[in-house]
Enzyme design. Structure first.
Site, PDB file in Angstrom:
ATOM      1  N   THR A  31      79.115 -67.315 -36.275  1.00 37.17           N
ATOM      2  CA  THR A  31      79.031 -68.450 -37.195  1.00 37.17           C
ATOM      3  C   THR A  31      78.071 -68.222 -38.355  1.00 37.17           C
ATOM      4  OG1 THR A  31      77.207 -69.360 -35.913  1.00 37.17           O
ATOM      5  CG2 THR A  31      79.445 -70.088 -35.311  1.00 37.17           C
ATOM      6  N   HIS A  58      68.735 -71.288 -57.274  1.00 32.55           N
ATOM      7  CA  HIS A  58      67.769 -72.345 -56.943  1.00 32.55           C
ATOM      8  C   HIS A  58      66.731 -71.911 -55.915  1.00 32.55           C
ATOM      9  CE1 HIS A  58      70.381 -76.034 -58.224  1.00 32.55           C
ATOM     10  NE2 HIS A  58      70.592 -74.996 -59.020  1.00 32.55           N
TER      11      HIS A  58
HETATM   12  C1  RB5 Z   1      78.181 -65.114 -30.045  1.00 31.47           C
HETATM   13  O1  RB5 Z   1      79.156 -65.567 -29.176  1.00 31.47           O
HETATM   14  C2  RB5 Z   1      77.819 -66.216 -31.050  1.00 31.47           C
HETATM   15  O2  RB5 Z   1      77.144 -67.252 -30.392  1.00 31.47           O
HETATM   16  C3  RB5 Z   1      76.986 -65.654 -32.170  1.00 31.47           C
HETATM   17  O3  RB5 Z   1      77.707 -64.639 -32.791  1.00 31.47           O
HETATM   18  C4  RB5 Z   1      76.600 -66.626 -33.247  1.00 31.47           C
HETATM   19  O4  RB5 Z   1      77.696 -67.344 -33.712  1.00 31.47           O
HETATM   20  C5  RB5 Z   1      75.446 -67.489 -32.969  1.00 31.47           C
HETATM   21  O5  RB5 Z   1      74.997 -68.301 -33.787  1.00 31.47           O
END
Ligand code: RB5
Length: 152
Positions: free
Chosen positions: A67, A98
């Site tokens: 993510t 910024h």
């Molecule tokens: C791994 O599964 C995932 O949790 C990691 O890549 C990340 O997204 C964490 O913030």
């Protein structure tokens, strides 16, 4: 520009697209892993990249996980790091203009490689505005960092 890059198992495939892209733009890249789908812990990859940037060994850092969230949280714990999680071109430009961010976090499971490379290009090419209000705000962020370091 010298750029340190790192990823966990959720981000290494996108890292493998970004590294040759950076080299094609003429940047020097230090790839700090990881390089396979075996499960690892994102702080173990965020820290060395953030340290390279905080110490001046690298001018910028790029971190990728599933993510981008874990990487951005971890990187922002390192003194002197301003890491932005970016998934659109407007924010890529605005966070340099910024916030003078020195680390970029991306989520491989959130955007495709075409958009990711464009975000990387914009983020690297956009200078900090040096606008008085932005300098002042970054100074206040640094003050928070220093106040909490003193309490530790
Ligand atoms: C791994 O599964 C995932 O949790 C990691 O890549 C990340 O997204 C964490 O913030």
């Amino acid at each position: 520009m010298k750029i340190a890059i790192g990823a966990d198992h959720g981000g290494y495939r996108l890292k493998d697209e970004i590294v040759p892209f950076l080299l094609s733009l003429g940047h020097e890249v230090e790839d700090l892993g990881c390089d396979c789908a075996q499960s690892v812990d994102y702080p173990d990859y965020a820290l060395p990249v953030a340290e390279r940037v905080a110490s001046g060994q690298a001018e910028r850092g790029i971190l990728i996980c599933g993510t981008g969230i874990g990487m951005s949280i971890a990187a922002n714990k390192v003194k002197g790091i301003r890491c932005a999680l970016v998934h659109d071109m407007f924010t890529a430009q605005a966070t340099r203009d910024h916030n003078d961010t020195n680390v970029l976090a991306l989520g491989e499971r959130v955007i495709g490689p075409g958009l990711a490379l464009e975000i990387v290009r914009i983020w690297l090419e956009t200078p900090f505005s040096n606008g008085e209000r932005h300098v002042n705000r970054i100074g206040k962020v640094t003050q928070i960092e220093e106040q909490y370091a003193e309490r530790a």
